[in-house]
Design a protein around this motif. Structure first.
Motif, PDB file in Angstrom:
ATOM      1  N   MET A   1       0.816  -1.198   0.000  1.00 31.66           N
ATOM      2  CA  MET A   1       0.000   0.000   0.000  1.00 31.66           C
ATOM      3  C   MET A   1       0.863   1.267   0.000  1.00 31.66           C
ATOM      4  O   MET A   1       0.511   2.264  -0.632  1.00 31.66           O
ATOM      5  CB  MET A   1      -0.935  -0.039   1.216  1.00 31.66           C
ATOM      6  N   GLU A   2       1.980   1.221   0.717  1.00 35.19           N
ATOM      7  CA  GLU A   2       2.878   2.381   0.767  1.00 35.19           C
ATOM      8  C   GLU A   2       3.399   2.725  -0.630  1.00 35.19           C
ATOM      9  O   GLU A   2       3.423   3.892  -1.033  1.00 35.19           O
ATOM     10  CB  GLU A   2       4.051   2.087   1.712  1.00 35.19           C
ATOM     11  N   TYR A   3       3.791   1.689  -1.381  1.00 31.30           N
ATOM     12  CA  TYR A   3       4.297   1.912  -2.743  1.00 31.30           C
ATOM     13  C   TYR A   3       3.235   2.579  -3.610  1.00 31.30           C
ATOM     14  O   TYR A   3       3.503   3.561  -4.294  1.00 31.30           O
ATOM     15  CB  TYR A   3       4.754   0.585  -3.370  1.00 31.30           C
ATOM     16  N   LEU A   4       2.017   2.056  -3.582  1.00 36.68           N
ATOM     17  CA  LEU A   4       0.948   2.608  -4.416  1.00 36.68           C
ATOM     18  C   LEU A   4       0.581   4.037  -4.006  1.00 36.68           C
ATOM     19  O   LEU A   4       0.291   4.874  -4.862  1.00 36.68           O
ATOM     20  CB  LEU A   4      -0.283   1.699  -4.377  1.00 36.68           C
ATOM     21  N   THR A   5       0.615   4.316  -2.719  1.00 38.51           N
ATOM     22  CA  THR A   5       0.326   5.672  -2.245  1.00 38.51           C
ATOM     23  C   THR A   5       1.355   6.656  -2.783  1.00 38.51           C
ATOM     24  O   THR A   5       1.003   7.720  -3.309  1.00 38.51           O
ATOM     25  CB  THR A   5       0.296   5.705  -0.706  1.00 38.51           C
ATOM     26  N   PHE A   6       2.640   6.299  -2.678  1.00 31.63           N
ATOM     27  CA  PHE A   6       3.688   7.197  -3.167  1.00 31.63           C
ATOM     28  C   PHE A   6       3.711   7.262  -4.693  1.00 31.63           C
ATOM     29  O   PHE A   6       4.030   8.305  -5.266  1.00 31.63           O
ATOM     30  CB  PHE A   6       5.054   6.811  -2.593  1.00 31.63           C
ATOM     31  N   LYS A   7       3.339   6.173  -5.345  1.00 35.85           N
ATOM     32  CA  LYS A   7       3.251   6.206  -6.805  1.00 35.85           C
ATOM     33  C   LYS A   7       2.134   7.148  -7.237  1.00 35.85           C
ATOM     34  O   LYS A   7       2.300   7.924  -8.185  1.00 35.85           O
ATOM     35  CB  LYS A   7       3.012   4.799  -7.353  1.00 35.85           C
ATOM     36  N   LEU A   8       1.000   7.116  -6.541  1.00 38.70           N
ATOM     37  CA  LEU A   8      -0.105   8.019  -6.845  1.00 38.70           C
ATOM     38  C   LEU A   8       0.326   9.475  -6.641  1.00 38.70           C
ATOM     39  O   LEU A   8       0.070  10.327  -7.502  1.00 38.70           O
ATOM     40  CB  LEU A   8      -1.321   7.706  -5.976  1.00 38.70           C
ATOM     41  N   ILE A   9       0.995   9.763  -5.537  1.00 32.43           N
ATOM     42  CA  ILE A   9       1.486  11.124  -5.281  1.00 32.43           C
ATOM     43  C   ILE A   9       2.462  11.541  -6.372  1.00 32.43           C
ATOM     44  O   ILE A   9       2.413  12.674  -6.873  1.00 32.43           O
ATOM     45  CB  ILE A   9       2.138  11.216  -3.885  1.00 32.43           C
ATOM     46  N   HIS A  10       3.333  10.632  -6.775  1.00 36.32           N
ATOM     47  CA  HIS A  10       4.326  10.921  -7.818  1.00 36.32           C
ATOM     48  C   HIS A  10       3.645  11.220  -9.159  1.00 36.32           C
ATOM     49  O   HIS A  10       3.993  12.196  -9.831  1.00 36.32           O
ATOM     50  CB  HIS A  10       5.288   9.728  -7.950  1.00 36.32           C
ATOM     51  N   VAL A  11       2.669  10.406  -9.525  1.00 38.91           N
ATOM     52  CA  VAL A  11       1.965  10.604 -10.794  1.00 38.91           C
ATOM     53  C   VAL A  11       1.136  11.895 -10.760  1.00 38.91           C
ATOM     54  O   VAL A  11       1.160  12.679 -11.713  1.00 38.91           O
ATOM     55  CB  VAL A  11       1.072   9.382 -11.127  1.00 38.91           C
ATOM     56  N   LEU A  12       0.423  12.134  -9.668  1.00 38.42           N
ATOM     57  CA  LEU A  12      -0.380  13.357  -9.564  1.00 38.42           C
ATOM     58  C   LEU A  12       0.500  14.607  -9.576  1.00 38.42           C
ATOM     59  O   LEU A  12       0.166  15.599 -10.234  1.00 38.42           O
ATOM     60  CB  LEU A  12      -1.255  13.325  -8.306  1.00 38.42           C
ATOM     61  N   SER A  13       1.618  14.559  -8.866  1.00 33.06           N
ATOM     62  CA  SER A  13       2.479  15.742  -8.844  1.00 33.06           C
ATOM     63  C   SER A  13       3.152  15.965 -10.198  1.00 33.06           C
ATOM     64  O   SER A  13       3.360  17.108 -10.608  1.00 33.06           O
ATOM     65  CB  SER A  13       3.508  15.670  -7.706  1.00 33.06           C
ATOM     66  N   SER A  14       3.469  14.893 -10.912  1.00 34.00           N
ATOM     67  CA  SER A  14       4.041  15.073 -12.255  1.00 34.00           C
ATOM     68  C   SER A  14       2.997  15.667 -13.199  1.00 34.00           C
ATOM     69  O   SER A  14       3.315  16.505 -14.047  1.00 34.00           O
ATOM     70  CB  SER A  14       4.591  13.760 -12.817  1.00 34.00           C
ATOM     71  N   THR A  15       1.756  15.255 -13.027  1.00 28.95           N
ATOM     72  CA  THR A  15       0.668  15.802 -13.834  1.00 28.95           C
ATOM     73  C   THR A  15       0.499  17.290 -13.557  1.00 28.95           C
ATOM     74  O   THR A  15       0.369  18.099 -14.488  1.00 28.95           O
ATOM     75  CB  THR A  15      -0.645  15.051 -13.536  1.00 28.95           C
ATOM     76  N   LEU A  16       0.521  17.659 -12.290  1.00 30.70           N
ATOM     77  CA  LEU A  16       0.389  19.057 -11.908  1.00 30.70           C
ATOM     78  C   LEU A  16       1.588  19.875 -12.385  1.00 30.70           C
ATOM     79  O   LEU A  16       1.424  20.978 -12.911  1.00 30.70           O
ATOM     80  CB  LEU A  16       0.239  19.159 -10.389  1.00 30.70           C
ATOM     81  N   GLN A  62       8.563  15.907  -6.820  1.00 31.56           N
ATOM     82  CA  GLN A  62       8.887  14.888  -7.822  1.00 31.56           C
ATOM     83  C   GLN A  62      10.138  14.069  -7.486  1.00 31.56           C
ATOM     84  O   GLN A  62      10.065  12.844  -7.450  1.00 31.56           O
ATOM     85  CB  GLN A  62       9.042  15.530  -9.207  1.00 31.56           C
ATOM     86  N   PRO A  63      11.289  14.689  -7.277  1.00 31.73           N
ATOM     87  CA  PRO A  63      12.461  13.856  -6.985  1.00 31.73           C
ATOM     88  C   PRO A  63      12.351  13.134  -5.643  1.00 31.73           C
ATOM     89  O   PRO A  63      12.845  12.011  -5.504  1.00 31.73           O
ATOM     90  CB  PRO A  63      13.630  14.842  -6.999  1.00 31.73           C
ATOM     91  N   LEU A  64      11.688  13.756  -4.673  1.00 32.45           N
ATOM     92  CA  LEU A  64      11.545  13.097  -3.374  1.00 32.45           C
ATOM     93  C   LEU A  64      10.721  11.820  -3.494  1.00 32.45           C
ATOM     94  O   LEU A  64      11.117  10.756  -2.992  1.00 32.45           O
ATOM     95  CB  LEU A  64      10.913  14.051  -2.354  1.00 32.45           C
ATOM     96  N   THR A  65       9.569  11.917  -4.157  1.00 34.28           N
ATOM     97  CA  THR A  65       8.729  10.722  -4.298  1.00 34.28           C
ATOM     98  C   THR A  65       9.371   9.719  -5.252  1.00 34.28           C
ATOM     99  O   THR A  65       9.297   8.511  -5.022  1.00 34.28           O
ATOM    100  CB  THR A  65       7.317  11.091  -4.790  1.00 34.28           C
ATOM    101  N   GLY A  66      10.016  10.216  -6.307  1.00 33.83           N
ATOM    102  CA  GLY A  66      10.674   9.311  -7.252  1.00 33.83           C
ATOM    103  C   GLY A  66      11.795   8.509  -6.602  1.00 33.83           C
ATOM    104  O   GLY A  66      11.886   7.293  -6.785  1.00 33.83           O
ATOM    105  N   LEU A  67      12.632   9.206  -5.851  1.00 33.20           N
ATOM    106  CA  LEU A  67      13.738   8.504  -5.176  1.00 33.20           C
ATOM    107  C   LEU A  67      13.205   7.536  -4.114  1.00 33.20           C
ATOM    108  O   LEU A  67      13.762   6.447  -3.924  1.00 33.20           O
ATOM    109  CB  LEU A  67      14.710   9.504  -4.561  1.00 33.20           C
ATOM    110  N   TYR A  68      12.125   7.908  -3.448  1.00 37.59           N
ATOM    111  CA  TYR A  68      11.547   7.005  -2.461  1.00 37.59           C
ATOM    112  C   TYR A  68      10.954   5.763  -3.131  1.00 37.59           C
ATOM    113  O   TYR A  68      11.085   4.644  -2.615  1.00 37.59           O
ATOM    114  CB  TYR A  68      10.500   7.721  -1.605  1.00 37.59           C
ATOM    115  N   LEU A  69      10.342   5.937  -4.281  1.00 34.62           N
ATOM    116  CA  LEU A  69       9.818   4.783  -5.027  1.00 34.62           C
ATOM    117  C   LEU A  69      10.947   3.852  -5.459  1.00 34.62           C
ATOM    118  O   LEU A  69      10.821   2.627  -5.375  1.00 34.62           O
ATOM    119  CB  LEU A  69       9.009   5.257  -6.239  1.00 34.62           C
TER     120      LEU A  69
END
Length: 154
Positions: A1-16, A62-69
């Motif tokens: 669940m943690e991975y999917l949550t951070f992936k969602l944040i990463h995708v949404l922030s890249s979209t924004l 973006q880099p924070l969530t990407g590196l965490y993923l």
């Protein structure tokens, strides 16, 4: 669940990040080409606000969530698509930082010209040319990052 949550944040922030960048660039480009100083002054002010509210915050996220993923996937940073993505992100942000300064200069010049009822002066047009060139490089870098994120080539 943690991975999917951070992936969602990463995708949404890249979209924004991408959406705000392309949207504000489109509107500022369109109004500058029309050469209506009053409209340019209004839109340039709003573009600066949008950049600080949306682009700056997501550019950090973006880099924070990407590196965490990458960490959660236990993937080495030496993975080719990861390394290229990080490198292209550095290029895009290196273009964006001077764009922020250029937008501030263009905003102030347009506001001054609007208040005095004079046309935009030569420095505005130089700043605008640099703004377009740097924006184009950042745009291509972001498209390449999207490609790398989706296809993950070896």
């Amino acid at each position: 669940m943690e991975y999917l949550t951070f992936k969602l944040i990463h995708v949404l922030s890249s979209t924004l990040l991408f959406g705000t960048g392309i949207g504000s660039a489109f509107y500022l480009l369109c109004v500058v080409l029309r050469r209506d100083v009053h409209v340019i002054a209004v839109v340039a002010r709003l573009v600066v606000v949008a950049d600080w509210l949306f682009t700056a915050t997501t550019a950090v996220l973006q880099p924070l969530t990407g590196l965490y993923l990458v960490h959660l996937m236990q993937m080495p940073l030496s993975t080719p698509w990861v390394g290229w993505s990080l490198g292209l992100y550095v290029v895009a942000i290196a273009c964006w930082l001077p764009v922020v300064r250029l937008q501030l200069l263009m905003r102030d010049a347009a506001a001054a010209a609007d208040q005095s009822g004079t046309p935009l002066r030569a420095p505005f047009w130089r700043w605008f040319a640099w703004w377009v060139a740097l924006g184009a490089v950042a745009f291509v870098a972001f498209l390449a990052i999207f490609y790398l994120m989706v296809f993950k080539p070896a």
